[in-house]
Design a protein around this motif. Structure first.
Motif, short mmCIF file in Angstrom:
data_model
loop_
_atom_site.label_atom_id
_atom_site.label_comp_id
_atom_site.label_asym_id
_atom_site.label_seq_id
_atom_site.Cartn_x
_atom_site.Cartn_y
_atom_site.Cartn_z
N SER A 38 47.24 75.26 134.61
CA SER A 38 47.28 74.02 133.85
C SER A 38 45.96 73.72 133.14
O SER A 38 45.90 72.86 132.27
CB SER A 38 47.70 72.87 134.75
N LEU A 39 44.89 74.45 133.49
CA LEU A 39 43.64 74.33 132.75
C LEU A 39 43.77 74.98 131.37
O LEU A 39 43.02 74.67 130.44
CB LEU A 39 42.49 74.98 133.55
N THR A 78 50.32 74.72 138.42
CA THR A 78 49.98 73.37 137.98
C THR A 78 48.50 73.03 138.19
O THR A 78 48.06 71.94 137.84
CB THR A 78 50.81 72.30 138.73
N SER A 79 47.74 73.97 138.75
CA SER A 79 46.32 73.69 139.03
C SER A 79 45.57 73.30 137.76
O SER A 79 45.72 73.92 136.71
CB SER A 79 45.66 74.92 139.65
N LEU A 80 44.73 72.28 137.89
CA LEU A 80 43.95 71.79 136.74
C LEU A 80 42.57 72.45 136.67
O LEU A 80 41.79 72.14 135.78
CB LEU A 80 43.76 70.27 136.87
N THR A 81 42.26 73.31 137.63
CA THR A 81 40.89 73.82 137.76
C THR A 81 40.74 75.28 137.38
O THR A 81 39.65 75.83 137.45
CB THR A 81 40.42 73.68 139.22
N GLY A 82 41.85 75.94 137.04
CA GLY A 82 41.78 77.37 136.77
C GLY A 82 41.88 78.22 138.02
O GLY A 82 41.74 79.45 137.95
N SER A 83 42.19 77.61 139.16
CA SER A 83 42.19 78.39 140.40
C SER A 83 43.32 79.41 140.45
O SER A 83 43.24 80.37 141.21
CB SER A 83 42.22 77.48 141.63
N ALA A 84 44.36 79.22 139.65
CA ALA A 84 45.46 80.19 139.66
C ALA A 84 45.39 81.18 138.49
O ALA A 84 46.32 81.96 138.28
CB ALA A 84 46.80 79.45 139.65
N PRO A 136 51.38 64.75 145.63
CA PRO A 136 50.60 64.98 144.41
C PRO A 136 51.46 64.65 143.19
O PRO A 136 52.68 64.78 143.25
CB PRO A 136 50.28 66.47 144.47
N SER A 137 50.82 64.24 142.09
CA SER A 137 51.63 63.81 140.94
C SER A 137 52.43 64.97 140.35
O SER A 137 53.39 64.77 139.64
CB SER A 137 50.72 63.18 139.88
N SER A 138 52.05 66.19 140.73
CA SER A 138 52.76 67.38 140.24
C SER A 138 53.99 67.73 141.07
O SER A 138 54.59 68.79 140.88
CB SER A 138 51.81 68.58 140.30
N LEU A 139 54.40 66.88 141.99
CA LEU A 139 55.33 67.32 143.04
C LEU A 139 56.69 67.82 142.57
O LEU A 139 57.35 68.58 143.28
CB LEU A 139 55.47 66.26 144.14
N LYS A 140 57.09 67.44 141.37
CA LYS A 140 58.37 67.95 140.86
C LYS A 140 58.27 69.43 140.50
O LYS A 140 59.27 70.12 140.33
CB LYS A 140 58.79 67.18 139.61
N LYS A 476 52.66 74.11 125.57
CA LYS A 476 53.12 72.95 126.31
C LYS A 476 53.73 73.41 127.63
O LYS A 476 54.65 74.23 127.64
CB LYS A 476 54.17 72.19 125.47
N LEU A 477 53.23 72.90 128.72
CA LEU A 477 53.77 73.26 130.03
C LEU A 477 54.80 72.20 130.45
O LEU A 477 54.75 71.07 129.98
CB LEU A 477 52.62 73.35 131.05
N PRO A 478 55.72 72.59 131.33
CA PRO A 478 56.84 71.67 131.65
C PRO A 478 56.36 70.30 132.15
O PRO A 478 57.03 69.30 131.96
CB PRO A 478 57.59 72.40 132.77
N TRP A 479 55.19 70.28 132.80
CA TRP A 479 54.71 69.01 133.38
C TRP A 479 53.77 68.26 132.45
O TRP A 479 53.29 67.18 132.81
CB TRP A 479 54.03 69.27 134.73
N ASP A 480 53.47 68.83 131.30
CA ASP A 480 52.61 68.11 130.36
C ASP A 480 53.33 66.86 129.88
O ASP A 480 54.48 66.92 129.44
CB ASP A 480 52.28 68.99 129.15
#
Lengths: 489, 489
Positions: A38-39, A78-84, A136-140, A476-480
């Motif tokens: 997600s980053l 969904t990670s916002l930090t680039g960890s994935a 977490p707000s990403s839970l879906k 665009k990602l599904p959770w954006d």
């Protein structure tokens, strides 16, 4: 370099041989979509492994060890930090198909695969009258594997705890490809070192989870919600202290600062209090049985009257949704302040929140940047949303300066740089701000001890990485969330 | 050897020089009493350090590293496993004077030194309407440092969690003598590896705690207790499953098997049900607000009527004490079955409890040994009390055989060999039964990474040790219960 490439090529050939083209992708959309999280910082890599079983995970790691190939495990991304993201190339190991969910009612446990979506685990538990609190707000979208990797939190954590508090056991593989399990389908163990909790929050650098046992709670009978407006950010944060100091234990206690309220009211057009404008809010939820809620409600209304300018309570589901509308709208509305957002999930201890509110004002003034802030006030875990326009180099510099000041300040205030997102790549420059040399040294020594070949998710947490110099993917990602533009009046 | 001794002597001289004779004891009662813990297996060692400050701890560790001196940290020494005994000599580091207790009401936290006694932390919290749930039976004596070292549990753990679930932050020293802190006075962090939870349960082998931040809960308003008698051990354990399966969440659910009831009734003379004899018991407590308790009570009485032979409920504090009398009396009464007890705190998953009850019967028959069993049925953490006479070599052999069978069986049943006591010395022979090679390998690799000189509490957890060959100290410790002999009728 050429020799390494050849060896890598050979490794990927072996991988294809072992798992087949259905599970190993060398090109195509799926492979591209797994080159970033997600980053939206993408990296070139050799192969995407779509694991269909625990065996696939073991086979991948054994080959990776043999050929020293970096492996980055991922779920939904969904990670916002680039960890994935596969920062050092190699292979991406997608475990999102290992998504089994089995609820054990008598034991109050969920047995799940790493790819199980958190919202689906919650729904399955609720069907049997049970409750998995982390939200977490990403839970879906986000998977339990990813939630475990960053020790995800959410709004209900102050009362219920974070992901870690609900993980009873983990099964999976060491970076060396050996099968291990930490804990079992029981609630207690004191049998050697607790590597379960070392794995949790280690961002996929110390092991790959193939099964998790989660602790569930009885589902609370009811909820009750109140929204309170305050005269200033400071007054709202002081009211938080008053509420908690009086022994209240709300299930949710969300703070929206005046900038966030500006986004909700002026951009998204959500206005909840007549005659009041741009006033910071606290959104408070209590849960429990009817008698408990009656008592909570009485005391909370007294508190709201004593500390706030105005309040609204929810009597029905529909009214509750209305109270949540400002909280839900403010985030997408922030994009009117810049096309890019850095959501810093910092933590400040309760007693420092007033100082922190003052700092936030100064920081925005100093760097001429908007940073609407909301978050989980009861545990001091705020989301500071630094808004900027990525193409504006000068504004990027200012945003970068603001982030650096913010990280330094939260540590000075006795807090820390991440409450629930983790370090990934994005926060690596600040690890030395948050941790001393001995602490980082101990962490690196553990990494080396468990992953002597440096196979798992290399480049994360410890190696400073500069995200500002790189271009981000325009996808665009599904959770954006769809940005909300200012409504015409 | 002589060279090591000389170096050791030099190290102890330096230690004396640094800390003085008030803090460093080379002989005397205090030194003798720190040569063993509640296992009563004593070891010769060089010096006792009575730390008065964090600085003393740092200075001791730095010298220990310089001269490679083993250091065993201790609090009260209530450990049953030998984990606080200086198995490899060297220095004992007594931190029981670092016993600060500070309750932060608004933050619902306790800031404590490692020497703070757990019962005193609970009392201080309760004075402010707060609650620290973990309740090991040693709580009047045992320190929070020791509770952290073995991740202590207790009766309330099934509902509330173990020590780990209440530790927010730890401060202290790495084995290398470097100062570190893991977490802070906040409830969330995702900032690099979680070494806090690696320290918890590591039995003093990975660090020395000098400060802990504990999470507190609001104090439950009320309690209600019911005692139910069953026709057989099996029926009682089936009733546990029924209770939990129906969604009950008792704060305490203690099982007393028919042998334990024999000890209470026939030895100690505590008889709680007229006309029923030697019937296993479940002691169930619920806590919460009045309305919640009314609902719990109604359902629990229905459950007792449906599954038990008879029940008694407590309306007053005095009645509650009566219901607890069998549970309290059975343990000291067991000494009528042998002068020595091995209290094995094994764990079995809920669904295996019936099989486990059958095994216990067979085990006692096979080895001609008494093993009255009670414990925390809701989390499957039972105390199997293997009674024997230490001077009877033949009986020792049988007790040893029973322990080995027990450890093997609980692992076969999907459980584990310790729920709350830890491994120490006493359970070292069974680590390979509970854990596979890769798991133990990972643990040892971590130990080596964090303690390259092997300074901290050497000889524990991993190195098989044979306690049966050694003589135990004949000394009465403050928490030793006076054995109850059969009452004259």
């Amino acid at each position: 370099m050429a020799r390494i490439s050849k060896k890598r090529q050979q490794a990927t050939e072996k991988l294809l041989e072992a798992l087949g083209t259905r599970k190993v992708k060398l090109e195509g959309d799926a492979k591209y979509m797994a080159s970033f999280d997600s980053l939206k910082l993408a990296f070139a890599y050799d192969a995407l492994v779509i694991a269909r079983s625990e065996k696939d995970v073991g086979a991948t790691l054994q080959l990776a060890n043999e050929f020293r190939v970096p492996v980055t495990t991922r779920g939904a991304g969904t990670s916002l930090t680039g960890s994935a993201a596969p920062a050092k190339g190699g292979w991406v190991l997608d475990v999102s198909n290992l998504n089994r969910i089995k609820i054990e009612k008598t034991k109050s446990m969920a047995i799940v695969g790493p790819g199980a979506v958190v919202g689906q685990i919650q729904a399955a538990a609720e069907e049997l009258g049970l409750f998995y609190p982390p939200d977490p707000s990403s839970l879906k979208y986000s998977t339990i594997g990813g939630n475990i990797a960053c020790n995800a939190g959410g709004m209900r954590c102050a009362k219920y705890g974070v992901t870690r508090d609900f993980v009873l056991a983990l099964e999976g593989f060491l970076p060396t490809g050996e099968k291990v399990s930490w804990g079992g389908e029981y609630k207690k163990f004191a049998t050697g070192y607790n590597i379960r909790d070392l794995w949790i929050g280690s961002e996929g650098t110390l092991g790959v989870v193939t099964k998790a046992v989660l602790r569930l709670l009885p589902k609370p009978e009811k909820k009750w919600t109140i929204l309170v407006a305050f005269d200033s950010d400071l007054k709202a944060l002081q009211a938080v202290q008053k509420l908690l100091g009086d022994g209240h234990n709300p299930s949710i206690l969300e703070f929206l600062d005046s900038n966030s309220v500006y986004c909700a009211e002026e951009i998204a057009g959500v206005k909840l209090f007549k005659g009041l404008s741009l006033k910071p809010l606290l959104l408070v939820e209590f849960d429990g049985n009817a008698a408990q809620l009656r008592a909570d409600k009485k005391k909370a209304i007294e508190w709201a009257k004593a500390t706030g300018l105005a309040y609204r309570e929810a009597r029905t589901e529909k009214e509750t949704e209305v109270l949540w509308s400002a909280r839900r709208a403010c985030s997408p509305a922030m994009f009117s302040m810049g096309d890019s957002k850095i959501n810093e999930d910092i933590v400040v201890p309760l007693e420092s929140q007033a100082k922190f509110a003052r700092f936030l004002k100064q920081m925005q003034k100093k760097w001429k940047i908007n940073a609407p802030t909301f978050g989980h006030a009861a545990d001091g875990n705020f989301h500071v949303n630094i808004m900027y326009t990525r193409s504006d180099k000068e504004e990027c510099k200012r945003a970068k300066g603001a982030v650096a000041d913010l990280m330094k300040k939260v540590c000075e205030l006795g807090g820390t740089i991440s409450g629930e997102h983790g370090i990934g790549l994005a926060k690596t420059p600040f690890m030395t701000v948050a941790r001393n040399e001995a602490e980082i040294g101990a962490m690196k020594a553990i990494k080396k001890a468990l992953d002597p070949k440096g196979i798992l998710n290399p480049g994360k947490i410890f190696e400073p990485y500069e995200v500002w110099d790189k271009a981000l993917e325009k996808v665009k990602l599904p959770w954006d969330k769809k940005p909300i533009a200012k409504k015409e009046s």
